[in-house]
Write an enzyme that holds these catalytic residues in place. Structure first.
Site, mmCIF file in Angstrom:
data_model
loop_
_atom_site.group_PDB
_atom_site.id
_atom_site.type_symbol
_atom_site.label_atom_id
_atom_site.label_comp_id
_atom_site.label_asym_id
_atom_site.label_seq_id
_atom_site.Cartn_x
_atom_site.Cartn_y
_atom_site.Cartn_z
ATOM 1 N N TYR A 56 25.810 -26.144 8.770
ATOM 2 C CA TYR A 56 26.964 -26.032 7.893
ATOM 3 C C TYR A 56 28.207 -26.625 8.551
ATOM 4 O O TYR A 56 28.884 -25.998 9.362
ATOM 5 C CB TYR A 56 27.234 -24.572 7.522
ATOM 6 C CG TYR A 56 26.078 -23.858 6.870
ATOM 7 C CD1 TYR A 56 25.097 -24.552 6.164
ATOM 8 C CD2 TYR A 56 25.948 -22.478 6.968
ATOM 9 C CE1 TYR A 56 24.026 -23.891 5.562
ATOM 10 C CE2 TYR A 56 24.892 -21.806 6.361
ATOM 11 C CZ TYR A 56 23.933 -22.519 5.675
ATOM 12 O OH TYR A 56 22.879 -21.850 5.096
ATOM 13 N N HIS A 145 15.315 -22.445 10.022
ATOM 14 C CA HIS A 145 16.061 -23.012 8.899
ATOM 15 C C HIS A 145 15.319 -24.195 8.273
ATOM 16 O O HIS A 145 15.137 -25.232 8.905
ATOM 17 C CB HIS A 145 17.434 -23.468 9.389
ATOM 18 C CG HIS A 145 18.433 -23.659 8.295
ATOM 19 N ND1 HIS A 145 19.685 -24.211 8.509
ATOM 20 C CD2 HIS A 145 18.391 -23.371 6.969
ATOM 21 C CE1 HIS A 145 20.354 -24.240 7.374
ATOM 22 N NE2 HIS A 145 19.581 -23.753 6.421
#
Length: 319
Positions: A56, A145
């Site tokens: 992010y 992830h």
């Protein structure tokens, strides 16, 4: 706010939690002050579970989240981040990419490149780098992830590395986070993850997680954190041009969303409130992860979350 503990490490997660993608400048820039306002507002409304990732904003979300949480009592909140993408510095500050990371969806300078790494060494390096960016003494939950295209290596190398880190007390709980359900169900069957994070697959528009993933979690006494309840925008504001799973929503999905909105209106409920409430009706769901870009968005989300949704609404929707 109601909380559920994940795993043997007893990581408490509030029923409403804050996702950190927007705080990494997802799609558009966000000032440090605005991001800090969103994080402070989340704390003020009772949110005590915060999720972020190196992906992010090339670490920006982690840095902002750590800066806001460092002054809080460490035992008062739960923090999760993710492994699987190593951030490597670019020579020349990213000028070879035109200077920004928008190709990956984040309005930040392309100072680093992401490299997939689900090796045991990659997991440890990722955790160490995240701790440095966060400036915190520990990470509570570490998720693999998006191992979609790396499933075998993630199960064979990355997962055992997370298991060792949990045994050593470096992290308190481990899991996997994805936008699909099949591999997450496999992690539940073939490993000892504490929880899984499923984004977009258990919403008013897509209940595919109910077919295999949620029953598997319930049968094994595991928890699911559900993200993407607005399906990246369509269920927040259904209209032509709205996004669904980060792309333009097909007309038939826009029509479905508008019909759901009409049902909600007949029962005096905002569509956003129903979207936030729906996942927690399943006993395996521990928390709903919602992103926000400002204090005002946090306040709106908290108000929607606190709204009462009558059973008659679910009956009319047939879910």
């Amino acid at each position: 706010m109601r909380a559920t503990s994940l795993g043997a490490g007893a990581c408490p997660v509030t029923a409403l939690s804050l996702g950190g993608a927007a705080l990494g400048n997802l799609f558009t820039p966000l000032s440090d002050e605005t991001a800090r306002g969103a994080l402070d507002a989340a704390w003020d409304v009772g949110i005590r579970y915060f999720d972020t990732a190196p992906h992010y904003g090339l670490g920006l979300s982690e840095r902002r989240m750590g800066a806001a949480l460092r002054g809080r009592p460490r035992e008062a909140y739960t923090l999760s981040t993710k492994v699987g993408r190593i951030l490597e510095p670019r020579e020349g500050g990213g000028d070879d990419l035109g200077g920004d990371d928008l190709a990956e969806g984040f309005a930040v300078p392309a100072t680093h490149r992401r490299r997939w790494d689900f090796s045991a060494d990659g997991v440890r390096r990722s955790i160490e780098a995240s701790l440095e960016r966060l400036g915190l003494d520990r990470i509570d939950i570490a998720y693999l992830h998006d191992p979609d295209d790396h499933g075998e290596q993630a199960l064979r190398e990355a997962y055992p590395a997370l298991e060792r880190l949990r045994a050593e007390g470096v992290v308190r709980a481990i899991g996997a986070g994805m936008n699909q359900t099949g591999l997450l169900a496999r992690f539940l069957r073939e490993s000892d993850v504490d929880a899984v994070l499923c984004a977009g697959r258990y919403s008013l528009l897509d209940q595919s997680a109910a077919e295999e993933l949620l029953p598997e979690a319930a049968a094994r006494g595991k928890n699911v954190v559900v993200g993407g309840v607005f399906n990246s925008g369509l269920l927040a504001d259904p209209r032509p041009g709205a996004t669904y799973d980060y792309a333009a929503a097909p007309p038939e999905l826009v029509e479905r969303a508008l019909k759901i909105k009409a049902v909600c209106a007949r029962h005096g409920v905002a569509l956003r409130a129903a979207a936030l409430a729906f996942p927690l009706r399943h006993p395996a769901v521990a928390s709903v992860l919602a992103g926000a870009r400002s204090a005002a968005e946090v306040a709106d989300t908290a108000a929607m979350f606190a709204s009462s949704v009558p059973d008659a609404l679910w009956e009319e929707l047939g879910i």
